[in-house]
Design a protein around this motif. Structure first.
Motif, PDB file in Angstrom:
ATOM      1  N   ASN A 139       0.679  -1.202  -0.042  1.00 16.37           N
ATOM      2  CA  ASN A 139      -0.032  -0.079   0.036  1.00 16.37           C
ATOM      3  C   ASN A 139       0.874   1.359  -0.081  1.00 16.37           C
ATOM      4  O   ASN A 139       0.379   2.435  -0.372  1.00 16.37           O
ATOM      5  N   VAL A 140       1.987   1.256   0.422  1.00 12.61           N
ATOM      6  CA  VAL A 140       2.896   2.271   0.405  1.00 12.61           C
ATOM      7  C   VAL A 140       3.905   2.298  -1.011  1.00 12.61           C
ATOM      8  O   VAL A 140       3.958   3.311  -1.672  1.00 12.61           O
ATOM      9  N   VAL A 141       4.381   1.274  -1.213  1.00 12.63           N
ATOM     10  CA  VAL A 141       5.417   1.195  -2.393  1.00 12.63           C
ATOM     11  C   VAL A 141       4.681   1.238  -3.619  1.00 12.63           C
ATOM     12  O   VAL A 141       5.343   1.943  -4.632  1.00 12.63           O
ATOM     13  N   ILE A 142       3.400   1.056  -3.930  1.00 11.67           N
ATOM     14  CA  ILE A 142       2.769   1.420  -5.322  1.00 11.67           C
ATOM     15  C   ILE A 142       2.762   2.883  -5.470  1.00 11.67           C
ATOM     16  O   ILE A 142       2.466   3.313  -6.655  1.00 11.67           O
ATOM     17  N   GLN A 143       2.861   3.932  -4.316  1.00 11.82           N
ATOM     18  CA  GLN A 143       2.868   5.083  -4.391  1.00 11.82           C
ATOM     19  C   GLN A 143       3.935   5.606  -5.265  1.00 11.82           C
ATOM     20  O   GLN A 143       4.162   6.848  -5.631  1.00 11.82           O
TER      21      GLN A 143
END
Length: 278
Positions: free
Chosen positions: A47-51
């Motif tokens: 949920n953080v890295v796809i940013q």
């Protein structure tokens, strides 16, 4: 099916990362209905890295403006580019000092429906109120090149509030910059640039924690992460251009109302889940 879900989540991320409506809140809600069959540790990282995909869209769109090594720039333009990066770095300092120690604690205690719903609603009302107030006074900062280092630092302090899930990094930063006197265009553009080191740093932190969690990182997980990130990148290209055109004629009141409605939906859903044991 996992890759289709990854594409859907990438679309959600690409839209909500830049609009001030909380990408975290949307991804958590989406996870209730579009669950990836992955470990909790992977999903926290995912949920953080796809940013990163969304952030790369900013780099691509504003590459010339952000590139201090562009030979076509005049010496003055090169100087302004370096100054812009220094302002971004200065604005990141509070998040690094305060955010790193609190990262795990905030995830453990506030990465849940009810806290996120309240943050959506609180800042929804804040957007509506601030927009009404801002119309009563002229903007004091209408050119990003004239932003002072102190102003950038103040925005960085305000950005710390976005550590609370559901707040929206772009939302609280834009809101804070407007309160300080920036025009919507300057506030939004600086928020985009500020997101580059912030999200790269947050993503690196999550990846390191995941790698040292003892949970294996399989090839299929890597592929799912890449599919979601590329999707987020492509969607972000469209959304960033849309938002910059939108704010030339509109304010952020609509997004404030949207946040309130979404927050109410999350509270109702959390209540129903609690009653029926969902």
């Amino acid at each position: 099916m996992e890759f289709i879900k990854a594409i859907i989540l990438g679309i959600i991320e690409g839209i909500t990362e830049w609009l001030p409506i909380s990408s975290t809140g949307h991804l958590i809600l989406a996870d209730e209905f579009i669950k990836l069959k992955q470990s909790t540790e992977f999903m926290n990282m995912f949920n953080v890295v796809i940013q990163l995909g969304a952030i790369l869209a900013v780099v691509v769109i504003y590459f010339k403006k952000l590139n201090p090594f562009d030979s076509s720039k005049t010496p003055r333009e090169t100087q302004l580019t370096w100054q812009l990066w220094l302002k971004v770095i200065i604005a990141c300092i509070p998040a690094v000092i305060i955010g790193l120690p609190l990262d795990d604690w905030l995830d453990a205690h506030f990465h849940k429906f009810v806290p996120i719903a309240f943050m959506l609603i609180i800042y929804g009302f804040a957007f509506i109120y601030v927009e009404k107030w801002a119309k009563t006074r002229p903007d004091t900062l209408t050119n990003l090149d004239r932003m002072s280092y102190r102003f950038a630092f103040y925005i960085g302090l305000i950005q710390v509030l976005s550590l609370m899930p559901g707040t929206s990094r772009s939302g609280v930063t834009i809101l804070g910059a407007i309160i300080l006197g920036a025009s919507r265009f300057v506030a939004t553009e600086f928020t985009f640039f500020l997101g580059i080191p912030v999200m790269f740093g947050a993503s690196l932190l999550k990846i390191v924690k995941f790698m040292f969690s003892g949970v294996g990182f399989s090839l299929s997980q890597f592929a799912i992460l890449m599919v979601a990130s590329v999707t987020a990148f492509l969607v972000s290209i469209v959304v960033i251009k849309f938002l910059m055109d939108y704010i030339k004629k509109h304010d952020f009141t609509f997004f404030g109302k949207y946040r309130i409605v979404l927050g109410a939906i999350l509270l109702v859903y959390a209540g129903i889940s609690a009653v029926f044991g969902g």
